[in-house]
Design a protein around this motif. Structure first.
Motif, PDB file in Angstrom:
ATOM      1  N   UNK A 252     -14.507  -0.698 -32.295  1.00  0.00           N
ATOM      2  CA  UNK A 252     -15.571  -0.900 -33.279  1.00  0.00           C
ATOM      3  C   UNK A 252     -15.440  -2.252 -33.963  1.00  0.00           C
ATOM      4  N   UNK A 253     -14.223  -2.640 -34.319  1.00  0.00           N
ATOM      5  CA  UNK A 253     -14.023  -3.900 -35.036  1.00  0.00           C
ATOM      6  C   UNK A 253     -14.313  -5.128 -34.184  1.00  0.00           C
ATOM      7  N   UNK A 254     -13.947  -5.079 -32.914  1.00  0.00           N
ATOM      8  CA  UNK A 254     -14.075  -6.259 -32.061  1.00  0.00           C
ATOM      9  C   UNK A 254     -15.326  -6.253 -31.187  1.00  0.00           C
ATOM     10  N   UNK A 255     -15.871  -5.071 -30.928  1.00  0.00           N
ATOM     11  CA  UNK A 255     -16.975  -4.963 -29.985  1.00  0.00           C
ATOM     12  C   UNK A 255     -16.522  -5.107 -28.544  1.00  0.00           C
ATOM     13  N   UNK A 256     -15.222  -5.123 -28.333  1.00  0.00           N
ATOM     14  CA  UNK A 256     -14.651  -5.284 -26.995  1.00  0.00           C
ATOM     15  C   UNK A 256     -14.479  -3.918 -26.352  1.00  0.00           C
ATOM     16  N   UNK A 257     -15.244  -3.653 -25.313  1.00  0.00           N
ATOM     17  CA  UNK A 257     -15.214  -2.362 -24.635  1.00  0.00           C
ATOM     18  C   UNK A 257     -13.846  -2.051 -24.019  1.00  0.00           C
ATOM     19  N   UNK A 258     -13.048  -3.074 -23.781  1.00  0.00           N
ATOM     20  CA  UNK A 258     -11.710  -2.879 -23.222  1.00  0.00           C
ATOM     21  C   UNK A 258     -10.861  -1.976 -24.117  1.00  0.00           C
ATOM     22  N   UNK A 259     -11.048  -2.087 -25.418  1.00  0.00           N
ATOM     23  CA  UNK A 259     -10.293  -1.236 -26.348  1.00  0.00           C
ATOM     24  C   UNK A 259     -10.607   0.233 -26.096  1.00  0.00           C
ATOM     25  N   UNK A 260     -11.905   0.551 -25.953  1.00  0.00           N
ATOM     26  CA  UNK A 260     -12.313   1.933 -25.692  1.00  0.00           C
ATOM     27  C   UNK A 260     -11.873   2.372 -24.302  1.00  0.00           C
ATOM     28  N   UNK A 261     -11.949   1.461 -23.339  1.00  0.00           N
ATOM     29  CA  UNK A 261     -11.484   1.802 -21.985  1.00  0.00           C
ATOM     30  C   UNK A 261     -10.004   2.145 -21.991  1.00  0.00           C
ATOM     31  N   UNK A 262      -9.208   1.390 -22.752  1.00  0.00           N
ATOM     32  CA  UNK A 262      -7.780   1.691 -22.859  1.00  0.00           C
ATOM     33  C   UNK A 262      -7.575   3.086 -23.446  1.00  0.00           C
ATOM     34  N   UNK A 263      -8.330   3.414 -24.486  1.00  0.00           N
ATOM     35  CA  UNK A 263      -8.244   4.744 -25.082  1.00  0.00           C
ATOM     36  C   UNK A 263      -8.655   5.825 -24.104  1.00  0.00           C
ATOM     37  N   UNK A 264      -9.795   5.633 -23.439  1.00  0.00           N
ATOM     38  CA  UNK A 264     -10.258   6.615 -22.468  1.00  0.00           C
ATOM     39  C   UNK A 264      -9.234   6.800 -21.350  1.00  0.00           C
ATOM     40  N   UNK A 265      -8.737   5.707 -20.807  1.00  0.00           N
ATOM     41  CA  UNK A 265      -7.766   5.801 -19.713  1.00  0.00           C
ATOM     42  C   UNK A 265      -6.511   6.555 -20.138  1.00  0.00           C
ATOM     43  N   UNK A 266      -6.071   6.346 -21.361  1.00  0.00           N
ATOM     44  CA  UNK A 266      -4.898   7.059 -21.867  1.00  0.00           C
ATOM     45  C   UNK A 266      -5.181   8.552 -21.965  1.00  0.00           C
ATOM     46  N   UNK A 267      -6.296   8.917 -22.562  1.00  0.00           N
ATOM     47  CA  UNK A 267      -6.648  10.340 -22.699  1.00  0.00           C
ATOM     48  C   UNK A 267      -6.869  10.978 -21.329  1.00  0.00           C
ATOM     49  N   UNK A 268      -7.524  10.271 -20.432  1.00  0.00           N
ATOM     50  CA  UNK A 268      -7.768  10.786 -19.089  1.00  0.00           C
ATOM     51  C   UNK A 268      -6.452  11.024 -18.346  1.00  0.00           C
ATOM     52  N   UNK A 269      -5.524  10.088 -18.478  1.00  0.00           N
ATOM     53  CA  UNK A 269      -4.224  10.214 -17.818  1.00  0.00           C
ATOM     54  C   UNK A 269      -3.439  11.402 -18.377  1.00  0.00           C
ATOM     55  N   UNK A 270      -3.488  11.591 -19.683  1.00  0.00           N
ATOM     56  CA  UNK A 270      -2.700  12.636 -20.335  1.00  0.00           C
ATOM     57  C   UNK A 270      -3.360  14.010 -20.219  1.00  0.00           C
ATOM     58  N   UNK A 271      -4.660  14.089 -20.445  1.00  0.00           N
ATOM     59  CA  UNK A 271      -5.344  15.377 -20.523  1.00  0.00           C
ATOM     60  C   UNK A 271      -6.116  15.764 -19.268  1.00  0.00           C
ATOM     61  N   UNK A 272      -6.394  14.808 -18.395  1.00  0.00           N
ATOM     62  CA  UNK A 272      -7.278  15.068 -17.264  1.00  0.00           C
ATOM     63  C   UNK A 272      -8.715  14.816 -17.691  1.00  0.00           C
ATOM     64  N   UNK A 273      -9.602  14.580 -16.737  1.00  0.00           N
ATOM     65  CA  UNK A 273     -10.962  14.129 -17.083  1.00  0.00           C
ATOM     66  C   UNK A 273     -11.784  15.117 -17.909  1.00  0.00           C
ATOM     67  N   UNK A 274     -11.738  16.396 -17.600  1.00  0.00           N
ATOM     68  CA  UNK A 274     -12.574  17.356 -18.341  1.00  0.00           C
ATOM     69  C   UNK A 274     -12.126  17.474 -19.795  1.00  0.00           C
TER      70      UNK A 274
END
Length: 174
Positions: free
Chosen positions: A38-60
């Motif tokens: 949100x602060x930077x507008x850089x989608x990479x930050x959200x992608x990093x978060x998504x990738x971490x959650x996806x890796x840990x929890x699985x996609x669903x």
């Protein structure tokens, strides 16, 4: 676009993170990634978060958790009367605001209503915390559904570690 957020004092010590796994770490990293996005507008930050959650929890499970994470962080940002601070995406420690965010989610998962109110007030510096608490409850429920429950003792240890690093104060910077 490069990631150049405004961090807490670059040279200040921060609370130790004892492991790069577990529910506490996941909440702290997610909070950090979403705020940075949100602060930077850089989608990479959200992608990093998504990738971490996806890796840990699985996609669903990650889809539900990240949806609620985004709503919670948005509610925090809307309610805050001050700048919420966070460490860099690769930091090994959590700052006071990140620890307070973890405390809020832990309190929600353990039905700590007065603690939730106190954490939300401390995190936002605002009296308008009902939307923050509602969103925190939804995020905490999504983590519960994914069998990811924060341990209040671990969160307390992180908060205490951060407080010691700050000279004894658990209060977020103003």
């Amino acid at each position: 676009m490069s990631y150049q957020p405004k961090f807490v004092g670059q040279h200040e010590p921060r609370g130790d993170v004892h492991a790069f796994s577990g529910p506490e770490w996941l909440v702290g990293v997610g909070f950090r990634c979403w705020l940075a996005g949100y602060d930077t507008g850089d989608i990479t930050c959200w992608e990093n978060g998504w990738n971490t959650y996806n890796r840990v929890l699985g996609p669903a499970r990650a889809k539900l958790a990240v949806t609620e994470l985004a709503c919670w962080v948005r509610a925090v940002r809307a309610a805050t009367s001050r700048k919420i601070e966070y460490n860099s995406l690769d930091a090994r420690r959590f700052c006071a605001d990140e620890c307070m965010a973890m405390s809020l989610i832990a309190a929600s998962q353990h039905q700590g209503c007065p603690a939730m109110q106190a954490c939300a007030l401390a995190l936002t510096g605002s009296d308008t915390v009902d939307p923050v608490i509602d969103a925190a409850n939804a995020f905490a429920d999504a983590l519960d559904e994914a069998d990811y429950r924060l341990n209040q003792e671990i969160v307390a240890a992180l908060v205490a570690s951060e407080a010691r690093a700050r000279g004894g104060s658990v209060a977020a910077p103003r």
